[in-house]
Write an enzyme that holds these catalytic residues in place. Structure first.
Site, PDB file in Angstrom:
ATOM      1  N   ARG B 274     -12.421 -46.425 -32.138  1.00 44.60           N
ATOM      2  CA  ARG B 274     -13.318 -45.820 -33.124  1.00 44.60           C
ATOM      3  C   ARG B 274     -14.653 -46.541 -33.066  1.00 44.60           C
ATOM      4  NH1 ARG B 274      -9.614 -43.661 -37.435  1.00 44.60           N
ATOM      5  NH2 ARG B 274      -8.233 -42.435 -36.092  1.00 44.60           N
ATOM      6  N   GLU B 276     -17.014 -47.051 -34.912  1.00 41.06           N
ATOM      7  CA  GLU B 276     -17.591 -47.094 -36.252  1.00 41.06           C
ATOM      8  C   GLU B 276     -18.323 -48.398 -36.430  1.00 41.06           C
ATOM      9  OE1 GLU B 276     -14.303 -45.425 -38.779  1.00 41.06           O
ATOM     10  OE2 GLU B 276     -15.455 -46.568 -40.274  1.00 41.06           O
ATOM     11  N   ARG B 282     -11.374 -54.800 -42.663  1.00 39.03           N
ATOM     12  CA  ARG B 282     -10.226 -54.011 -42.226  1.00 39.03           C
ATOM     13  C   ARG B 282     -10.528 -53.009 -41.123  1.00 39.03           C
ATOM     14  NH1 ARG B 282      -9.089 -50.065 -47.218  1.00 39.03           N
ATOM     15  NH2 ARG B 282     -10.867 -48.682 -46.966  1.00 39.03           N
ATOM     16  N   HIS B 283     -11.700 -53.149 -40.494  1.00 37.56           N
ATOM     17  CA  HIS B 283     -12.020 -52.216 -39.412  1.00 37.56           C
ATOM     18  C   HIS B 283     -12.131 -52.935 -38.077  1.00 37.56           C
ATOM     19  CE1 HIS B 283     -13.375 -49.400 -42.634  1.00 37.56           C
ATOM     20  NE2 HIS B 283     -12.868 -48.540 -41.796  1.00 37.56           N
ATOM     21  N   GLU B 425      -5.540 -48.139 -47.834  1.00 34.94           N
ATOM     22  CA  GLU B 425      -4.996 -46.998 -47.102  1.00 34.94           C
ATOM     23  C   GLU B 425      -4.474 -47.422 -45.748  1.00 34.94           C
ATOM     24  OE1 GLU B 425      -7.796 -43.782 -46.100  1.00 34.94           O
ATOM     25  OE2 GLU B 425      -6.551 -43.792 -44.279  1.00 34.94           O
ATOM     26  N   SER B 428      -3.258 -41.657 -43.046  1.00 39.80           N
ATOM     27  CA  SER B 428      -3.802 -40.403 -43.529  1.00 39.80           C
ATOM     28  C   SER B 428      -3.071 -39.332 -42.743  1.00 39.80           C
ATOM     29  CB  SER B 428      -5.294 -40.357 -43.228  1.00 39.80           C
ATOM     30  OG  SER B 428      -5.956 -39.618 -44.195  1.00 39.80           O
ATOM     31  N   ARG B 476      -3.456 -53.356 -39.248  1.00 38.29           N
ATOM     32  CA  ARG B 476      -3.675 -53.257 -40.686  1.00 38.29           C
ATOM     33  C   ARG B 476      -2.356 -53.355 -41.453  1.00 38.29           C
ATOM     34  NH1 ARG B 476      -7.486 -48.721 -43.549  1.00 38.29           N
ATOM     35  NH2 ARG B 476      -9.046 -49.382 -42.045  1.00 38.29           N
TER      36      ARG B 476
END
Lengths: 158, 502
Positions: B274, B276, B282-283, B425, B428, B476
């Site tokens: 990802r 991002e 947490r990324h 989270e 998903s 995670r």
């Protein structure tokens, strides 16, 4: 006949109470104390001499420390109140007084924005605040602040 | 360099210069007792005694072995010389034991000095007698015994200057983190890291085992793909011969194609990329995705049950068999033990919103949960139901991807769900739209270029079973299970916008 107006003193705005019988009264605490007497509720200002002094002390705190305070002072105010209220139900003595009402109005804007974790950190202030806001005739149009019955953040939480 | 030949065992031993001044060449026996020897010839290591000598693992050193003469291979964790004695702590993965070299019958003063001077982190072979101790040794994992060393050899020497001190690595969180990240070669040696990654390995294994037992098939999906799977924003582009391609953001498309190909229940374990630019706790830009997809019979809740059951099996497996590792991590990073309910708690999104509103949060019915609200809801759920793991079902349709199946009973909501651990989270998921027509409508509603997803929509034109699934991130999940606060602690070689090595 009474009329409440606003007067600008320097960079502050203060309330002024005009009435037909007597001189105009300037200042929040002065007006509030006068109205308490007029309404035949002298107990709101305290009973014994010490009690009256204690009420005055907190009214003064409201005017000098709380009104117009900076963001950085908020933490100090909350800490002061929290340690003071650890073993007290009311701010002055063992009954509801004007000190409680005016302090409630004074810090409402602070408490309403606190996160749940902050409210739990200053548990005593939150408890006192919840108690006062439930008194009939005190809250008026101010939004109620939600206070949870149980601790959500345990001591070891990040 | 001296050459010594021991005909019985047929090898040649070399002495390094460092040891020369400490050895008395007159006594072969003395020579035997402490030496540094080098790997030589065909890269094989030769020992001055029987090659089939057994090595005892440090965690097996218990009072039952008291009085036995055993060999141990471990690292020098710490050493402290005090007059005629040298105290060593020998470390092997998560376990350590105290050892003692004392001047006496078997050890000379030079040997004690030699032992004290071995660089930390060097790998040593030690022949010692196991002795029971009266006073518990709190600082070691083996608390009831210590080793009285008779012979000590250095198998592999470490440089005297380490990029960081390993004791600093096991101190509770703080300024050491950045240095720890950089010296990744050493960091994973700490007892805590050993415990974390062994636990992580087990999570993967439990995931595979549980799903295989449920009849799932493991699939491998391509990571170099032609179209971004989750939307064009956070995707890495790679040059692919004369054109470019993308690194897969999730195995979504391929999982679904397998379902359409009648594999019924599939899972895959593989990297997810990802792009991002999030520098949060947490990324990661690259992480290991554990993804599930399955066709269901009558209701998408069958999918939720399958996933939650898998998660519960993982939690139970860790709780029952990995307490040692959990405690080891807890020593450096204390946290509350992970709690979960059986059956797993499942709340509807609207219930969650109501709980938040009760606590004074203002939000709309169809508004997505912000991260602070997610965390607060986690706290409220923990307080009310006493669980760190729960499912939030029936998310508003407006905040979900275009391929999410809408709720047939209420247009505002969808058959989709998120799962949370300690308020954060981890998954998903949703029932996917399996009808090409409806999928096209939803894609148009989201203003997606239909040309770009033509092959995706086509895969549903030849009879696709109703299905759903979800994916979790291994790092995670481990981080949250152990109550750690940074996903980089559970990634052996983390990747984020600022980190590409090691």
């Amino acid at each position: 006949m009474m009329a409440l107006r606003e007067l600008t003193q320097g960079d502050k705005k203060v309330p002024v109470l005009h009435s037909n019988n007597g001189p105009a009264l300037v200042g929040l605490v002065t007006i509030a104390a006068h109205l308490a007497q007029e309404a035949k509720r002298p107990e709101l200002l305290g009973g014994s001499a010490e009690h009256k002094a204690l009420v005055q002390q907190w009214l003064e705190y409201r005017l000098t420390k709380v009104d117009g305070c900076h963001k950085d002072d908020i933490k100090t105010i909350l800490k002061d109140l929290n340690s003071y209220l650890e073993d007290k139900v009311y701010l002055a003595g063992n009954q509801f007084t004007l000190a409680d009402t005016l302090m409630y109005y004074g810090i409402h804007h602070i408490i309403v924005d606190l996160a749940i974790q902050e409210k739990e950190k200053h548990m005593n202030v939150t408890r006192w605040f919840d108690h006062v806001q439930h008194y009939t005739g005190v809250r008026h149009h101010l939004p109620p602040v939600v206070v949870l019955r149980n601790r959500v953040y345990t001591s070891g939480h990040h | 360099m001296e050459k010594l030949v021991f005909w019985e065992v047929e090898y040649v031993l070399f002495m390094t210069d460092f040891k020369k001044q400490q050895l008395s060449y007159t006594s072969q026996k003395a020579l035997n007792w402490y030496m540094v020897f080098e790997v030589f010839l065909k890269g094989t290591l030769f020992f001055p005694c029987e090659p089939d000598r057994g090595l005892v693992r440090v965690h097996e050193l218990t009072p039952e072995k008291a009085g036995q003469l055993i060999w141990v291979r471990a690292r020098i964790h710490t050493s402290r010389a005090k007059g005629k004695q040298c105290f060593l702590v020998l470390r092997q993965q998560q376990f350590n034991v105290q050892a003692l070299v004392a001047v006496g019958e078997r050890a000379s003063k030079q040997m004690v000095k030699f032992a004290a001077n071995i660089n930390k982190e060097s790998i040593v072979d030690v022949e010692a007698v196991v002795k029971k101790v009266e006073q518990t040794i709190e600082s070691c994992s083996q608390q009831d015994v210590e080793l009285h060393i008779e012979r000590i050899f250095v198998v592999s020497q470490a440089e005297p200057r380490l990029p960081l001190q390993l004791e600093d690595c096991v101190r509770p969180e703080g300024e050491g983190d950045e240095v720890r990240m950089r010296a990744r070669a050493l960091g994973p040696r700490t007892t805590t890291s050993q415990a974390i990654f062994r636990l992580q390995s087990r999570v993967c294994q439990l995931f595979r085992d549980t799903l295989t037992n449920k009849g799932f098939v493991e699939i491998q999906t391509p990571k170099i793909i032609s179209a971004a799977s989750e939307g064009g924003a956070n995707v890495f582009t790679v040059s692919y011969f004369k054109t470019s391609a993308y690194l897969a953001q999730s195995p979504q498309l391929y999982k679904q194609m397998c379902i359409c190909a009648d594999f019924d229940k599939v899972f895959c374990v593989g990297p997810v990329f990802r792009a991002e630019d999030s520098n949060t706790h947490r990324h990661l830009t690259e992480f290991v995705g554990l993804d599930i997809e399955l066709a269901f019979n009558y209701h998408y809740h069958e999918v939720i049950e399958s996933i939650t059951d898998t998660m519960v099996q993982i939690f139970k497996g860790l709780r029952d068999k990995f307490q040692t590792e959990i405690q080891t991590v807890g020593k450096q990073y204390p946290s509350e033990p992970f709690k979960f309910l059986e059956p797993t708690l499942r709340l509807e999104y609207s219930e969650g919103v109501a709980m938040l509103r009760e606590a004074g949060v203002e939000m709309g019915d169809e508004e997505d949960l912000s991260t602070p609200n997610e965390k607060l809801l986690g706290r409220l759920v923990k307080e009310k139901y006493d669980t760190d793991f729960y499912v939030l079902d029936k998310y508003p349709l407006a905040v979900r991807p275009f391929y999410t199946m809408p709720d047939p009973n209420d247009k505002k909501y969808s058959n989709s769900y998120d799962m949370f651990m300690r308020g954060e989270e981890i998954l998903s998921g949703a029932q996917r739209i399996h009808d090409a027509q409806l999928l096209t409508e939803r894609a148009m509603h989201h203003n997606i270029d239909l040309e770009k997803i033509k092959s995706y929509i086509d895969s549903f034109r030849y009879g696709a079973p109703p299905h759903g699934g979800g994916g979790i991130g291994l790092e995670r999940v481990c981080m949250l299970y152990l109550g750690l606060h940074n996903v980089r602690q559970t990634s052996m070689f983390p990747r984020d916008p600022k980190r590409l090595t090691p």
